[in-house]
Design a protein around this motif. Structure first.
Motif, PDB file in Angstrom:
ATOM      1  N   GLU A   3       0.640  -1.527   0.125  1.00 60.74           N
ATOM      2  CA  GLU A   3      -0.220  -0.009  -0.166  1.00 60.74           C
ATOM      3  C   GLU A   3       0.358   0.944  -0.202  1.00 60.74           C
ATOM      4  O   GLU A   3       0.601   2.178  -0.503  1.00 60.74           O
ATOM      5  N   ILE A   4       1.949   0.907   0.617  1.00 63.35           N
ATOM      6  CA  ILE A   4       2.674   2.805   0.606  1.00 63.35           C
ATOM      7  C   ILE A   4       3.928   2.606  -0.657  1.00 63.35           C
ATOM      8  O   ILE A   4       3.429   3.775  -0.730  1.00 63.35           O
ATOM      9  N   VAL A   5       4.146   1.545  -0.308  1.00 64.19           N
ATOM     10  CA  VAL A   5       4.978   1.778  -1.964  1.00 64.19           C
ATOM     11  C   VAL A   5       3.495   1.787  -3.463  1.00 64.19           C
ATOM     12  O   VAL A   5       4.082   3.031  -4.560  1.00 64.19           O
ATOM     13  N   ASN A   6       2.651   1.838  -3.668  1.00 61.52           N
ATOM     14  CA  ASN A   6       1.428   1.939  -4.638  1.00 61.52           C
ATOM     15  C   ASN A   6       1.240   3.722  -4.303  1.00 61.52           C
ATOM     16  O   ASN A   6       0.910   4.111  -5.364  1.00 61.52           O
ATOM     17  N   ILE A   7       1.498   4.167  -3.214  1.00 60.60           N
ATOM     18  CA  ILE A   7       1.094   5.041  -2.819  1.00 60.60           C
ATOM     19  C   ILE A   7       2.569   6.143  -3.354  1.00 60.60           C
ATOM     20  O   ILE A   7       2.000   7.011  -4.297  1.00 60.60           O
ATOM     21  N   GLY A   8       3.151   5.963  -3.143  1.00 62.95           N
ATOM     22  CA  GLY A   8       4.932   6.624  -4.281  1.00 62.95           C
ATOM     23  C   GLY A   8       4.411   5.788  -5.603  1.00 62.95           C
ATOM     24  O   GLY A   8       4.649   7.511  -6.004  1.00 62.95           O
ATOM     25  N   ARG A  14      20.882  -0.044  -2.184  1.00 61.35           N
ATOM     26  CA  ARG A  14      20.545   0.782  -3.939  1.00 61.35           C
ATOM     27  C   ARG A  14      19.333  -0.374  -4.106  1.00 61.35           C
ATOM     28  O   ARG A  14      19.330  -0.592  -4.159  1.00 61.35           O
ATOM     29  N   ALA A  15      18.728   1.094  -4.840  1.00 57.54           N
ATOM     30  CA  ALA A  15      17.715   0.842  -5.770  1.00 57.54           C
ATOM     31  C   ALA A  15      17.874   0.932  -7.547  1.00 57.54           C
ATOM     32  O   ALA A  15      18.476   1.634  -7.514  1.00 57.54           O
ATOM     33  N   LEU A  16      17.478  -0.351  -8.185  1.00 54.48           N
ATOM     34  CA  LEU A  16      16.750   0.089  -9.473  1.00 54.48           C
ATOM     35  C   LEU A  16      15.837   0.134 -10.026  1.00 54.48           C
ATOM     36  O   LEU A  16      14.853  -0.592  -9.613  1.00 54.48           O
ATOM     37  N   LEU A  17      15.601   0.754 -10.819  1.00 52.96           N
ATOM     38  CA  LEU A  17      13.957   0.493 -11.827  1.00 52.96           C
ATOM     39  C   LEU A  17      15.170  -0.373 -13.084  1.00 52.96           C
ATOM     40  O   LEU A  17      15.645   0.506 -13.486  1.00 52.96           O
ATOM     41  N   ILE A  18      14.217  -0.699 -13.566  1.00 56.80           N
ATOM     42  CA  ILE A  18      14.737  -1.973 -14.678  1.00 56.80           C
ATOM     43  C   ILE A  18      13.890  -2.267 -15.569  1.00 56.80           C
ATOM     44  O   ILE A  18      12.617  -2.149 -14.838  1.00 56.80           O
ATOM     45  N   LEU A  76      10.580   6.453  -2.350  1.00 56.34           N
ATOM     46  CA  LEU A  76      11.778   5.774  -1.468  1.00 56.34           C
ATOM     47  C   LEU A  76      11.190   7.110  -0.472  1.00 56.34           C
ATOM     48  O   LEU A  76      11.047   6.598   0.600  1.00 56.34           O
ATOM     49  N   ALA A  77      10.560   8.268  -1.268  1.00 54.10           N
ATOM     50  CA  ALA A  77      10.591   9.205  -0.244  1.00 54.10           C
ATOM     51  C   ALA A  77       9.045   9.312   0.689  1.00 54.10           C
ATOM     52  O   ALA A  77       9.125   9.031   1.631  1.00 54.10           O
TER      53      ALA A  77
END
Length: 212
Positions: free
Chosen positions: A18-23, A80-84, A127-128
Motif C-alpha cells: 500500500e505504501i509503495v503504491n502511494i509512492g 541500492r535502488a534499481l528501476l529496471i 523511497l520518499a
C-alpha cells in the motif's frame, strides 16, 4: 535460515504494498505533468529474495538486454535502488517522455537523459513515500543509467556471495497507451531489511491504533 528473520508477514506485506503504491501514484502524477499525458503505475506484488534469485526472476521473463536506473539510499535503512526495464521498453519510454518520433540514433542520444529523469522521479517518489510514512528520512545519490543482463545489474559473481537480499517489486507501467513493464529492486543487507520490518510493524500499530 537467516533469511527467515526478514520474511514479511501478511500484514507487513500488505502495508508495504500500500505504501509503495502511494509512492508510485505520486510518481505517476509527476510523470503525467512532465509528459503531458496519462501515466498509470501500480505495484501488484512485492517479495524478498536473494540477489541471485532476483536476477533469475528477471532473466526468466526478459530475454533481451536490460537497462536500469540506479540510486543508492541511506538513512534509517540503506541500500541500492534499481528501476529496471527491458531495453526495448526503455526506448518506448524515451519516445513517450520526449513525445517525438525519433530515429534510432536520436533515441540513443536522448535515452540516458530521459531514463535518468524518469528513474529519478519514480525511485525518489517510492523511497520518499516509504520514509515519510514510516516517519524516517532517507538521503539519495544522483541517479545513473546502467546497461547489461540481470546478473550484471544485481552484481552476481561466481563466488556465490548472496548476503544481500532484494526487496523485489513488479511494476505495471502504462504511458500514452504504451504498455511498459518494469521492476523496482531495492538491494539491502539483512540489518536494513530487519529495520524496515520493524518500522513496518510500528506503522501497522499506528494505523490499527488510529482505527481502533
Amino acid at each position: 535460515m537467516i533469511r527467515d528473520s526478514v520474511t514479511l508477514g501478511e500484514l507487513e506485506r500488505d502495508a508495504l504494498t500500500e505504501i509503495v503504491n502511494i509512492g508510485v501514484g505520486r510518481a505517476a502524477s509527476s510523470l503525467r505533468k512532465m509528459i503531458g499525458d496519462q501515466v498509470t503505475l501500480s505495484v501488484p506484488a512485492i517479495d524478498i529474495v536473494s540477489q541471485r534469485r532476483a536476477a533469475r526472476l528477471i532473466s526468466e521473463r526478459e530475454a533481451a538486454e536490460l537497462v536500469a536506473v540506479r540510486q543508492d539510499f541511506d538513512g534509517a535503512f540503506a541500500g541500492r535502488a534499481l528501476l529496471i526495464f527491458p531495453e526495448s521498453n526503455s526506448l518506448e519510454l524515451v519516445r513517450a517522455v520526449t513525445g517525438e518520433s525519433l530515429s534510432a540514433e536520436d533515441l540513443a542520444e536522448m535515452e540516458r537523459e530521459a531514463l535518468t529523469e524518469t528513474g529519478n522521479v519514480i525511485l525518489n517518489s517510492c523511497l520518499a513515500t516509504i520514509a515519510n510514512m514510516l516517519k524516517r528520512s532517507l538521503a539519495m545519490t544522483i541517479p545513473e543509467v546502467l546497461h547489461g543482463n540481470s546478473a550484471a545489474l544485481f552484481e552476481i559473481d561466481d563466488a556465490g556471495d548472496e548476503d544481500g537480499l532484494v526487496l523485489f517489486l513488479y511494476i505495471d507501467f502504462a504511458v500514452r497507451k504504451r504498455d511498459i513493464r518494469g521492476y523496482i529492486a531495492m538491494i539491502m543487507d539483512i540489518p536494513s531489511l530487519e529495520k524496515l520490518k520493524e518500522l513496518l510493524d510500528e506503522f501497522i500499530a499506528r494505523v490499527v491504533g488510529d482505527d481502533g
